[in-house]
Enzyme design. Structure first.
Site, PDB file in Angstrom:
ATOM      1  CG  ASP A 286     -31.037 -61.951 -28.949  1.00  0.00           C
ATOM      2  OD1 ASP A 286     -32.088 -62.339 -28.391  1.00  0.00           O
ATOM      3  OD2 ASP A 286     -30.777 -62.235 -30.126  1.00  0.00           O
TER       4      ASP A 286
HETATM    5  C1  BGC Z   1     -33.625 -64.247 -30.500  1.00  0.00           C
HETATM    6  C2  BGC Z   1     -34.390 -62.944 -30.532  1.00  0.00           C
HETATM    7  C3  BGC Z   1     -35.703 -63.117 -29.826  1.00  0.00           C
HETATM    8  C4  BGC Z   1     -35.438 -63.582 -28.415  1.00  0.00           C
HETATM    9  C5  BGC Z   1     -36.684 -63.749 -27.596  1.00  0.00           C
HETATM   10  C6  BGC Z   1     -33.514 -64.792 -29.106  1.00  0.00           C
HETATM   11  O1  BGC Z   1     -32.992 -66.070 -29.095  1.00  0.00           O
HETATM   12  O2  BGC Z   1     -32.348 -64.048 -31.074  1.00  0.00           O
HETATM   13  O3  BGC Z   1     -34.561 -62.519 -31.853  1.00  0.00           O
HETATM   14  O4  BGC Z   1     -36.417 -61.931 -29.852  1.00  0.00           O
HETATM   15  O5  BGC Z   1     -34.767 -64.819 -28.456  1.00  0.00           O
HETATM   16  O6  BGC Z   1     -37.400 -64.844 -27.989  1.00  0.00           O
END
Ligand code: BGC
Length: 744
Positions: A286
């Site tokens: 993530d």
């Molecule tokens: C989120 C993800 C997301 C990623 C990209 C993160 O902060 O937890 O779910 O896909 O950002 O935007």
């Protein structure tokens, strides 16, 4: 640091598949190996590196990379996230084509509930219990996104959520592992269509692996502490379902699970996902989660973070730069083997080949296709259809709804009535135009016929001033019926949007009281991305409709339901508590040694002395304008062997005046078991349409699969004994029941 994951930005620019066909074109493994042989270590590490484009950021952005296009030309980047649009993505792909080996970039994007045509938020769609509609919504999102240059969506989020304080409850399918697994399957099938390589398919990503939804206290990013049995029983099934549906990628999660950050979890990523489950795609971290292991106190620096993550099976680094800055040294220091790096690169390259990017890196870059595909009328119609199917009728005393076509005047009151772009909800994209979004006011106008519409805002969402009350009351007094549109702001749920207080915000409930005091019939619409607490309203408003955030077609869909052009059929995918003090509250809990004998039984039972035990609205609850009679339950036999099955059949009759849909739900209870089993578990359901007076027979098959569970050794077993079988219209509205025995 740009924390503005506005997702819904204030400025606006600019065939359902039955089976997942994910067969790999021949020759890909050989092409991957041939390419790997040509790559330097630096080029391999580049493939494991993902940078943010220049759109929204959900975490700290480091600016040490200089010009990203130059980094791409040097072969230091494998993927870019957060860029959309053919023109835009093409610029980045052209840079990749100037790198030594011309390895194409992957463009990833959070296409969560629609791309240009925005669909209801995922939790709302889950309330439809309609897998075809959910798959279609993902199919359309993928078709549009792929036409817009996107290769990869960071969806579906398949985290089970039992805590409505957690802001990201809006992004998933609710609390139930069975329903959640079916929805995970539908979404993966929808996104990936007939398989990668088709021009209308994007890679899906099952996230967040795992247990992110069980953040302690519902606070986003918080730690998770749970038994491995609960992990296997409740939290892993939707991920396994996504995998079985052929999901191309997984994303790990921000949380630590029992002390180990998910990004460094060997157990999750290698033992379970890649070894036991045989996952062939790749795992992305993530946002910054590898680097955040320093904050967790798990590693001392990015060097150790990169070592822990890659060895644990995290293939791609989203935005922490730990890999790009440290993997070469880690290899030199013999902390990470080239074999480990190769394995990660192989997984990523395979997906690039499957997408056809090596054959034509610009195959998703046709401006003509982008123009032609976006916002097709049939996509808009599908968005309206699933929006109507997502609306939950919580209460309808005295049959206030549907509104009569002869109503003289309706007062529309509340902060949501005239909202436009907010209807898209959190995690929507700034693709398209505000004029595509239908407000409640516009939707009601479209269908008002001879009815006069009056309007007063009354208050704003988080107002503390009652200045608008008098006008609202006056307007209500002039109308035959009042429709109040209330709720949470669209960005009160979503990432980093946890709330400790999930009551209807501001003084909205005061306004509802004032309007109900007029004596007019009042319908309360509740817009939200989570279950809210609204006890007074629940007890006093004659009709309550939970609309969630419904996307571009919100106004039309709500008007369809209010005027009775669509008979609501949605059911809650999540339990609604009476107050925050009951959280976590979910229907599939254990019985305990002292279960209360009644809702208010506080006599040394497992209860609160200041609150009833039941939730305000139970999992599976949702009314219709018509009524259904359940009758005539029959079991093909009363006992079965593990290898056998029992067929349950029963009749459902539409006993009301309107045609309507009902979701008949099958729950089971294992009466004696070691370890103990929940008081009820959803094991099957059927959604069926019935004309007034029509009767249909429904059947469910009980087999070993429905009776199996994990024991303390994490083995999936069945135990002989008696089971209670319950069939109902909601988890707290069981209409038929019987018992059967699983024989030794
Ligand atoms: C989120 C993800 C997301 C990623 C990209 C993160 O902060 O937890 O779910 O896909 O950002 O935007």
């Amino acid at each position: 640091m740009n924390k503005a994951k506005c997702i819904l930005l204030s400025c606006f620019f600019i065939s359902v598949s039955a089976v997942v066909v994910n067969a790999q074109p021949a020759g890909i493994p050989q092409r991957v190996e041939a390419l790997l042989k040509k790559m330097t270590l630096a080029e391999k590490i580049g493939q494991l590196n993902q940078y943010n484009g220049d759109w929204a950021a959900t975490g700290p952005v480091t600016t040490d990379v200089g010009n990203k296009l130059d980094a791409i030309k040097r072969g230091e980047v494998g993927s870019i996230l957060n860029i959309t649009g053919v023109q835009h993505t093409r610029v980045f792909q052209e840079a990749a084509m100037k790198s030594r080996l011309k390895i194409p970039l992957l463009f990833g994007q959070d296409v969560i509930h629609g791309y240009s045509v925005t669909f209801p938020i995922p939790l709302a769609e889950a309330a439809s219990w309609d897998m075809d509609a959910i798959e279609k919504s993902a199919r359309i999102a993928a078709t549009e996104a792929a036409a817009g240059g996107v290769h990869w969506t960071f969806a579906p989020m398949v985290d089970i959520a039992r805590d409505p304080r957690w802001g990201r409850v809006m992004e998933g399918a609710g609390e139930d592992p069975y329903l959640g697994s079916l929805i995970a399957t539908a979404r993966v099938k929808g996104f990936q269509g007939k398989g990668l390589g088709n021009l209308d398919a994007v890679m899906a990503c099952a996230k967040h692996f795992t247990a992110y939804g069980a953040a302690i206290g519902g606070r986003d990013y918080n730690s998770v502490d749970m038994s491995l049995r609960t992990l296997w029983e409740v939290y892993l099934p939707p991920f396994k379902a996504a995998l079985d549906a052929g999901v191309a990628t997984f994303m790990n999660s921000f949380n630590d699970l029992n002390g180990t950050p998910a990004s460094a979890s060997h157990y999750l990523q290698r033992e379970i996902l890649k070894d036991k489950w045989g996952f062939k795609g790749f795992v992305v971290s993530d946002w910054g989660s590898i680097g955040e292991m320093i904050n967790h106190g798990y590693v001392k620096d990015n060097y150790e973070a990169a070592e822990a993550a890659i060895n644990a099976g995290n293939d791609m680094d989203m935005e922490s730069r730990s890999y790009i800055n440290n993997l070469a040294k880690l290899v030199a220091d013999k902390k990470v083997s080239v074999r480990t790096i190769d394995e990660a690169v192989r997984r990523i390259l395979t997906k690039k080949f499957e997408l056809g990017l090596f054959d034509d890196p610009y195959r998703f870059s046709s401006e003509e296709r982008e123009k032609r595909v976006l916002n097709k009328p049939e996509f808009i119609a599908a968005a309206r259809d699933v929006a109507r199917k997502s609306i939950v009728l919580l209460k309808n005393d005295k049959r206030v709804l549907p509104l009569s076509k002869n109503t003289g005047s309706i007062a529309l009151i509340g902060p949501m009535v005239k909202l436009k772009k907010e209807n898209k909800g959190f995690w929507s994209l700034d693709v398209g135009d505000e004029s595509q979004v239908v407000s409640l006011y516009e939707g009601m106008q479209q269908q008002a016929g001879i009815t006069k519409l009056l309007y007063a805002q009354g208050c704003d969402i988080t107002d503390t001033s009652k200045i608008g009350f008098a006008d609202a009351v006056k307007t209500a007094m002039q109308a035959d019926v009042v429709v109040m549109a209330m709720g949470e702001r669209f960005d009160m749920t979503g990432e980093a949007k946890s709330r400790s207080d999930i009551h209807l915000p501001g003084i909205q409930e005061e306004l509802i009281k004032a309007v109900i005091a007029t004596g007019k019939p009042v319908v309360v619409l509740l817009y939200a991305g989570r279950p809210m607490v609204f006890d007074w309203t629940a007890d006093h408003a004659p009709a309550i409709v939970y609309t969630w955030w419904l996307g571009n077609q919100a106004g039309n869909a709500i008007a369809d339901v209010l005027y009775g052009n669509y008979n609501p059929s949605a059911k809650l995918p999540v339990t609604f508590p009476r107050t925050e003090g009951q959280i976590p509250i979910y229907y599939n809990h254990y019985n305990t040694g002292r279960p209360p004998h009644a809702d208010n039984d506080v006599n040394y039972t497992s209860s609160y002395i200041d609150l009833l035990n039941s939730p305000k609205f139970a999992f599976g609850h949702g009314l219709s304008y018509t009524t259904f009679k359940y009758d005539n339950i029959k079991l093909s036999k009363k006992s079965m062997l593990k290898t056998g099955s029992i067929t349950v059949s029963f009749d459902i009759e539409n006993t009301g005046k309107y045609a309507g849909g009902e979701v008949a739900q099958l729950y089971l209870r294992d009466l004696v078991s070691q370890p103990v089993r929940p008081v009820k578990e959803l094991k099957d359901f059927k959604k069926l349409m019935l004309q007034p007076g029509e009767k249909k027979t429904v059947t469910f098959i009980i087999n070993k699969d429905k009776l199996a569970f994990y024991n303390d050794k994490l083995e999936r077993i069945t135990q002989p004994g008696d089971f209670m079988l319950m069939i109902g219209s909601a988890s707290d509205d069981i209409r038929l029941q019987d018992k059967f025995t699983l024989l030794d």
